[in-house]
Write an enzyme that holds these catalytic residues in place. Structure first.
Site, short mmCIF file in Angstrom:
data_model
loop_
_atom_site.label_atom_id
_atom_site.label_comp_id
_atom_site.label_asym_id
_atom_site.label_seq_id
_atom_site.Cartn_x
_atom_site.Cartn_y
_atom_site.Cartn_z
N ASP A 189 0.85 -1.18 0.00
CA ASP A 189 0.00 0.00 0.00
C ASP A 189 0.90 1.25 0.00
O ASP A 189 2.05 1.18 0.42
CB ASP A 189 -0.88 -0.04 1.26
CG ASP A 189 -1.67 1.23 1.44
OD1 ASP A 189 -2.42 1.60 0.51
OD2 ASP A 189 -1.55 1.87 2.50
N ASP B 202 -1.65 -0.27 5.91
CA ASP B 202 -1.99 0.35 7.20
C ASP B 202 -3.48 0.22 7.55
O ASP B 202 -3.85 0.35 8.71
CB ASP B 202 -1.66 1.84 7.18
CG ASP B 202 -2.57 2.60 6.22
OD1 ASP B 202 -2.37 2.47 5.00
OD2 ASP B 202 -3.51 3.28 6.69
MG LIG Z 1 -3.06 3.24 3.14
#
Ligand SMILES: [Mg+2]
Length: 232
Positions: A12, A181
């Site tokens: 990500d 995250d």
């Molecule tokens: Mg992210």
């Protein structure tokens, strides 16, 4: 699972490599400053919160394109211009100004040293619901490629988005560690797609939700801890 089963990473971008909120706030302020200079009527009619509201309204009106942040931003700017009586052709340079500022990210301190270690050991594919372009940030050399929700047509947490990334790497989902995250998008998403996951939970990030189902292979506060765990 054992480390040796991992053959590649999907990673990500926003909030995993850099904080996103300050960048978007700055880019929206810079967009408004650009409009004040080049499309004064639009700037007078739409302040930053009004432009955000317009963008949200466009997203609701076009759910099929709500994952495409580039289109949403450009379309909402064009609407604002038209509603205020300015030239719609200004949407393109206005967006480009916003987009340039959107890429002025400041990496978390651990991000670059961790990327340097990780990319020496694993092919890394960027997997993002956002519209960051790696080359504009100078990070392209650390990645073998990028797949975005904009390119694919929908994003995380849909399993087919993760599967497309694994196919791009020429691997099966169980061979690809997804790093991110966001619990719902990254961790539950990877779990649903059959990928092991690494949850990067920085001190300012939300805690694990009460409804959590997935069991990440790794949980830690930064990417250097992950590099250590992977022996990279
Ligand atoms: Mg992210």
């Amino acid at each position: 699972m054992v480390v040796t089963a991992i053959r590649a990473l999907t990673l990500d971008l926003d909030e995993t490599l850099w904080p996103i909120q300050p960048v978007i706030e700055r880019a929206e302020a810079e967009l408004h400053a650009w409009l004040r200079q080049h499309a004064a009527a639009t700037a007078a009619r739409f302040d930053v919160p009004a432009l955000q509201a317009l963008r949200d309204a466009v997203a609701l009106e076009f759910p099929d394109r709500a994952h495409d942040f580039t289109w949403l931003r450009r379309e909402s700017i064009e609407r604002a211009l038209v509603l205020a009586g300015d030239a719609p052709e200004l949407a393109e340079p206005a967006f480009e100004h916003f987009f340039e500022w959107r890429h002025r990210v400041v990496l978390f301190d651990d991000a670059l040293p961790a990327l340097q270690r990780l990319c020496g050991r694993y092919p890394i594919l960027a997997l993002t619901n956002g519209n960051a372009e790696l080359a504009r940030i100078g990070l392209a050399p650390y990645f073998v490629g990028r797949l975005s929700a904009r390119e694919f047509g929908r994003g995380k947490p849909h399993a087919d988005f993760f599967h497309a990334a694994c196919s791009q790497l020429g691997l099966t989902p169980d061979q690809v560690l997804h790093v991110g995250d966001d619990w719902a998008l990254d961790i539950e998403g990877a779990h649903g797609a059959g990928q092991p996951s690494a949850w990067i939970c920085r001190p300012h990030h939300a805690a694990k939700p009460a409804w959590a189902q997935a069991k990440p292979w790794f949980e830690g506060a930064d990417l250097l801890q992950l590099a250590d765990r992977l022996g990279a």
